[in-house]
Design an enzyme around this catalytic site. Structure first.
Site, PDB file in Angstrom:
ATOM      1  N   GLU A  34       0.849  -1.203   0.000  1.00  0.00           N
ATOM      2  CA  GLU A  34       0.000   0.000   0.000  1.00  0.00           C
ATOM      3  C   GLU A  34       0.879   1.246   0.000  1.00  0.00           C
ATOM      4  O   GLU A  34       1.893   1.292   0.720  1.00  0.00           O
ATOM      5  CB  GLU A  34      -0.878  -0.051   1.251  1.00  0.00           C
ATOM      6  CG  GLU A  34      -2.332   0.268   1.036  1.00  0.00           C
ATOM      7  CD  GLU A  34      -3.048  -0.620   0.031  1.00  0.00           C
ATOM      8  OE1 GLU A  34      -3.059  -0.278  -1.162  1.00  0.00           O
ATOM      9  OE2 GLU A  34      -3.616  -1.639   0.445  1.00  0.00           O
ATOM     10  N   GLY A 122     -16.200   4.810  -2.557  1.00  0.00           N
ATOM     11  CA  GLY A 122     -15.479   5.300  -1.380  1.00  0.00           C
ATOM     12  C   GLY A 122     -15.105   4.199  -0.401  1.00  0.00           C
ATOM     13  O   GLY A 122     -14.896   4.449   0.779  1.00  0.00           O
ATOM     14  N   GLY A 124     -12.486   2.104  -0.919  1.00  0.00           N
ATOM     15  CA  GLY A 124     -11.093   1.700  -1.120  1.00  0.00           C
ATOM     16  C   GLY A 124     -10.966   0.550  -2.100  1.00  0.00           C
ATOM     17  O   GLY A 124      -9.950  -0.137  -2.137  1.00  0.00           O
ATOM     18  N   SER A 128     -13.292   4.517  -8.786  1.00  0.00           N
ATOM     19  CA  SER A 128     -12.958   5.529  -9.795  1.00  0.00           C
ATOM     20  C   SER A 128     -12.073   4.934 -10.892  1.00  0.00           C
ATOM     21  O   SER A 128     -12.278   5.215 -12.073  1.00  0.00           O
ATOM     22  CB  SER A 128     -12.334   6.772  -9.162  1.00  0.00           C
ATOM     23  OG  SER A 128     -11.302   6.428  -8.298  1.00  0.00           O
ATOM     24  N   ASP A 173      -4.325   0.977  -9.198  1.00  0.00           N
ATOM     25  CA  ASP A 173      -5.761   0.714  -9.359  1.00  0.00           C
ATOM     26  C   ASP A 173      -6.126   0.522 -10.823  1.00  0.00           C
ATOM     27  O   ASP A 173      -6.848  -0.416 -11.189  1.00  0.00           O
ATOM     28  CB  ASP A 173      -6.582   1.871  -8.779  1.00  0.00           C
ATOM     29  CG  ASP A 173      -6.245   2.123  -7.320  1.00  0.00           C
ATOM     30  OD1 ASP A 173      -5.559   1.274  -6.718  1.00  0.00           O
ATOM     31  OD2 ASP A 173      -6.676   3.163  -6.780  1.00  0.00           O
TER      32      ASP A 173
END
Ligand code: GLA
Length: 388
Positions: A34, A122, A124, A128, A173
């Site tokens: 991360e 939202g 995680g 998007s 992502d």
């Protein structure tokens, strides 16, 4: 996945009755790694079976985009030649991808689009990036003869975040959404962009997300501050070592970090300290997975949670509590997933403990915060594609 007929019925109703092509792109999980992507490190994501599905059709205009967000029941029309673009945040993803495709030389003209999603917003899980990759897949097919490479689609998604949405994100992502493969995690080296598919079938274990429902919002958020901290440390190290090449924290050692500790201050130091540790943890987890050593995988996940919470400071009370509940229940590994500041924990749990853990986490979390966490069983799915 969202039902094609559901999207189609809305597309027909909101535009001129004609049908278009349907595209889908997934959200993602990340087993470990991360805040390493924009630091040139490794990440270990996989696509999920939830995402965004869009129907799209060329509408014959020079630059008019007519867009309908089915879940929000919101219609926005805008012009590609308008330098400001639309105001609605969801429409900016469409505008951004179209503009980035134009930069790549694709002759994007007016089109109609309606889309819906089943990846929680939202949380995680990269809703998007799922949008960006889905729209990129559609524009590539409608206007680009599918000649835009997968990597260029990934980079167009990232550039959309940077240039139109205010998030200075890395490439994890969009990479996971475009390149995902059912049943496989992917280890990506974010510096060289080399990656490998890792079949992931942990015998006797389950992967489950617990969504705290604390909404994470990365735009204009401390996410960009974290990235700045990392860049400050790299600059300080580069200044001390003019003989070397230091582009990201990937190029820096523990010793070099110690050398600049006083100069960069405790906050930036701690953040860089987390990133250096995380880089090593991803590799350790890959090795452990190859040996079927899930105990080590889980231990590294807990270490990551600790680092994200105490060093990188991207956790919140609810996520720390979900992590504590996992520990109490003997869950093998648990940690915050994604950018942080809300969203989910990802949990590697022995199949025989699963029911008890879920029941206990739901009850205790609800008693403390007034709502149950959402339980999302992870199914590793395929990346961006045309459905029909
Ligand atoms: C967000 C960003 C990614 C990555 C993660 C943290 O999801 O979009 O690029 O930095 O946070 O690992």
């Amino acid at each position: 996945m969202i039902d094609i007929e559901f999207v189609r019925s809305r597309f027909i109703k909101h535009f001129d009755g004609k049908t278009g092509n349907v595209y889908t792109s997934p959200g993602r999980i990340n087993l470990i790694g991360e805040h390493t992507d924009y630091n040139g490190g490794f990440v270990f994501p996989g696509a999920v079976d939830k995402g965004i599905t869009a129907e799209m059709r060329v509408n014959g205009t020079e630059d008019t985009v007519m867009a309908y967000a089915i879940d929000l029941k919101d219609r926005v029309d805008f012009h590609l030649n308008d330098p400001a673009g639309p105001k609605a945040s969801w429409a900016r993803y469409i505008y951004g991808i179209a503009k980035e495709f134009q930069k790549l030389g694709v002759d994007v003209k007016g089109f109609n689009i309606a889309f819906a999603g089943d990846v929680p917003l939202g949380a995680g899980m990269s809703s998007s990036a799922a949008m960006e990759s889905c729209f990129a897949c559609g524009l590539n097919d409608l206007f680009g003869e599918n000649k835009v490479s997968q990597w260029d689609m990934v980079l167009a998604g990232q550039a959309t975040e940077h240039n139109y949405c205010g998030v200075n994100c890395g490439i994890m992502d969009q990479f996971a959404s475009v390149f995902g493969k059912a049943g496989c995690l992917m280890r990506l080296d974010c510096r060289s962009r080399e990656f490998e598919y890792f079949p992931f079938k942990p015998d006797g274990y389950r992967l489950v997300l617990l969504n705290s429902k604390v909404k994470h919002e990365l735009a204009g958020s401390p996410y960009n501050d974290r990235r700045n901290s990392c860049e400050n440390v790299v600059k300080a190290i580069a200044k001390k070592h003019p003989e070397g090449t230091f582009e990201t924290l990937r190029d820096c050692t523990w010793e070099q970090l110690e050398e600049v500790r006083a100069e960069v201050g405790e906050e930036d130091y701690s953040r860089a300290h987390f990133v250096l540790g995380e880089k090593d943890r991803v590799l350790a987890v890959c090795d452990a997975l190859l040996e079927g050593d899930y105990e080590t995988v889980g231990q590294k996940m807990y270490e990551t949670h600790y680092g994200l919470s105490k060093e990188y400071e991207v956790s919140c009370e609810e996520l720390d509590y979900l992590n504590d509940l996992a520990k109490e229940n003997g869950v093998t590994g648990s940690r915050i997933m994604g950018g942080g500041f809300g969203g989910c924990t990802i949990n590697l749990v022995r199949a025989d403990l699963y029911q008890k853990f879920i029941a206990d986490a739901k009850a205790k979390f609800a008693a403390k915060y007034g709502h149950e966490p959402e339980v999302i069983d992870v199914v590793i799915g395929d990346g961006s594609r045309r459905l029909c």
